[in-house]
Design an enzyme around this catalytic site. Structure first.
Site, PDB file in Angstrom:
ATOM      1  N   ASP A  10       0.843  -1.190   0.000  1.00 19.74           N
ATOM      2  CA  ASP A  10       0.000   0.000   0.000  1.00 19.74           C
ATOM      3  C   ASP A  10       0.881   1.243   0.000  1.00 19.74           C
ATOM      4  O   ASP A  10       1.281   1.720   1.047  1.00 19.74           O
ATOM      5  CB  ASP A  10      -0.906  -0.010   1.228  1.00 19.74           C
ATOM      6  CG  ASP A  10      -1.902   1.120   1.220  1.00 19.74           C
ATOM      7  OD1 ASP A  10      -2.271   1.581   0.135  1.00 19.74           O
ATOM      8  OD2 ASP A  10      -2.309   1.550   2.310  1.00 19.74           O
ATOM      9  N   GLU A  44      -3.658  10.256   0.844  1.00 20.34           N
ATOM     10  CA  GLU A  44      -4.815   9.357   0.702  1.00 20.34           C
ATOM     11  C   GLU A  44      -5.275   8.856   2.071  1.00 20.34           C
ATOM     12  O   GLU A  44      -6.476   8.679   2.303  1.00 20.34           O
ATOM     13  CB  GLU A  44      -4.441   8.187  -0.219  1.00 20.34           C
ATOM     14  CG  GLU A  44      -5.613   7.318  -0.649  1.00 20.34           C
ATOM     15  CD  GLU A  44      -5.790   6.081   0.215  1.00 20.34           C
ATOM     16  OE1 GLU A  44      -6.817   5.400   0.069  1.00 20.34           O
ATOM     17  OE2 GLU A  44      -4.898   5.797   1.044  1.00 20.34           O
ATOM     18  N   GLU A  45      -4.329   8.639   2.979  1.00 17.03           N
ATOM     19  CA  GLU A  45      -4.694   8.131   4.300  1.00 17.03           C
ATOM     20  C   GLU A  45      -5.278   9.223   5.190  1.00 17.03           C
ATOM     21  O   GLU A  45      -5.870   8.938   6.218  1.00 17.03           O
ATOM     22  CB  GLU A  45      -3.454   7.526   4.981  1.00 17.03           C
ATOM     23  CG  GLU A  45      -2.780   6.397   4.204  1.00 17.03           C
ATOM     24  CD  GLU A  45      -3.665   5.181   4.058  1.00 17.03           C
ATOM     25  OE1 GLU A  45      -4.707   5.124   4.724  1.00 17.03           O
ATOM     26  OE2 GLU A  45      -3.306   4.287   3.264  1.00 17.03           O
ATOM     27  N   HIS A 147      -0.388  -1.524   6.570  1.00 20.11           N
ATOM     28  CA  HIS A 147      -0.095  -0.370   7.427  1.00 20.11           C
ATOM     29  C   HIS A 147       0.851  -0.721   8.574  1.00 20.11           C
ATOM     30  O   HIS A 147       0.700  -0.211   9.692  1.00 20.11           O
ATOM     31  CB  HIS A 147      -1.391   0.237   7.979  1.00 20.11           C
ATOM     32  CG  HIS A 147      -2.158   1.013   6.962  1.00 20.11           C
ATOM     33  ND1 HIS A 147      -3.268   1.767   7.269  1.00 20.11           N
ATOM     34  CD2 HIS A 147      -1.988   1.163   5.620  1.00 20.11           C
ATOM     35  CE1 HIS A 147      -3.738   2.350   6.171  1.00 20.11           C
ATOM     36  NE2 HIS A 147      -2.969   1.995   5.160  1.00 20.11           N
TER      37      HIS A 147
END
Length: 377
Positions: A10, A44-45, A147
């Site tokens: 990711d 994006e997070e 993550h």
């Protein structure tokens, strides 16, 4: 010291796929009807800020007719199409025709959009703020590194990147060459039922057709049970008795499911209290030992005890027939309820009903006389 390769799943994988597709298309002689924008989002997070900024402020935003979002909730594995639309069924057909190794499911879409999975993607921003239809694609394998500092290239085989690149390259070519991108016409409305067959091909059809198909299959299921009640079981029990046995079997099946559910929840809580709350997540196969095997043992134990205590007077074939009909009626009721609620993934349960109904009826036609002759003799 943090590895420079942290964040491989990711979302370095998607970025590398996009860069390679961009390179390949720039050197290709393939003519595209429409242009392609490659958008690499940061932030994006942090509540999807970059995609929101692009779609609400960038001058190119108004030119976009459809989008393909690449994301990840793991590292490696088979990229899955888990959201489509809204509506615009031609997008599903475009993916089905373009992808060499399709992996998509309406079940994933409905689970995600129901909020059962606590996550979000740029798909929502483009859909809600840009009013643009699209496809949401993500890698979900090895979710336990998601993550974390363990999200490294070691978990991402080269074949994963190659397959994703081929699928997405072909999809983009199909979309950028498709006249429906500019004007979808009647294909702008309507939902689709879609799922792949073990990655070889896609099964997809309009949900309105699926509703009819669901009702027809359920009708055959109820007719099959009715025929056996009125004709085939008369030599063992009366029709009324047979109906009572089926209702009792349905109660046993539901009861065993509830006991299993409670037992698995208790087992999961015990693991959490012992400090192993994510034990099942560290390896997919742990689900077998933590949940599936205990569940099967509980269900089989309940059914075996019921048989020994209450059904000793019946032949095994009759007990099997009663529980088969009970199970068939339960799944048929699920299909009816989900179809009424407009749930597209009811099709998956419908196929679960369709197979046994067809195969069972064929078997009964062939072996019915011999079964009853053996019983009489």
């Amino acid at each position: 010291m943090i590895s420079l390769f942290t964040g491989a799943g990711d979302n370095a994988v998607s970025c590398s796929v996009m860069l390679e597709i961009l390179r390949a298309l720039s050197h290709s002689d393939h003519k595209l009807r429409h242009g392609i924008i490659f958008l690499f989002n940061g932030a994006e997070e942090n509540v999807l800020q970059a995609s929101h900024g692009f779609i609400t402020q960038h001058p190119w935003a108004s030119t976009i007719k459809a989008f393909v979002n690449l994301d990840s909730a793991g590292a490696g594995g088979w990229e899955i199409v888990f959201q489509t639309g809204p509506e615009h069924p031609w997008l599903v057909r475009a993916y089905a025709e373009a992808a060499h190794y399709p992996f998509a499911s309406v079940l994933g879409q409905e689970l995600f959009q129901a909020g059962i999975i606590p996550s979000d993607t740029d798909f929502r921003i483009f859909r809600d703020f840009g009013k643009i239809p699209g496809l949401d694609i993500a890698h979900v394998a090895n979710g336990y590194v998601y993550h974390t500092l363990n999200d490294k290239t070691d978990y991402i085989p080269e074949g994963c990147i190659q397959r994703a690149g081929e699928n997405i390259m072909n999809l983009l070519k199909e979309l950028a060459s498709n006249p429906k991108l500019a004007d979808p016409g009647l294909d702008k409305h309507g939902a689709m039922v879609f799922f792949d067959f073990v990655g070889y091909f896609m099964i997809h059809y309009p949900q309105r057709i699926g509703n009819i198909l669901n009702c027809v299959v359920v009708g055959f299921a109820f007719l099959s049970v009715y025929m056996k009640i009125s004709k085939r079981q008369s030599q063992v029990a009366s029709s009324l008795q047979h109906i009572k046995y089926i209702i009792g079997a349905m109660m046993v099946i539901f009861g065993s499911w509830m006991v299993t559910f409670v037992a698995v929840i208790i087992f999961g809580l015990l693991l959490s209290f012992a400090g192993y709350s994510l034990f099942w997540y560290t390896n997919t196969y742990n689900i077998l030992t933590v949940y599936i095997m205990p569940g099967l043992i509980i269900v089989l134990s309940i059914h075996d005890s019921i048989k020994e205590k209450y059904l000793k007077q019946f032949e095994p074939w009759y007990i099997e027939s009663v529980f088969f009909d009970a199970s068939l009626l339960i799944w048929s009721l699920f299909v009816i309820i989900l179809t009424y609620l407009g749930v597209g993934s009811a099709a998956l349960i419908m196929f679960w009903v369709f197979g046994p109904v067809i195969l069972r009826e064929a078997a009964f036609q062939v072996f019915e006389k011999s079964i009853y002759e053996c019983h009489i003799s």
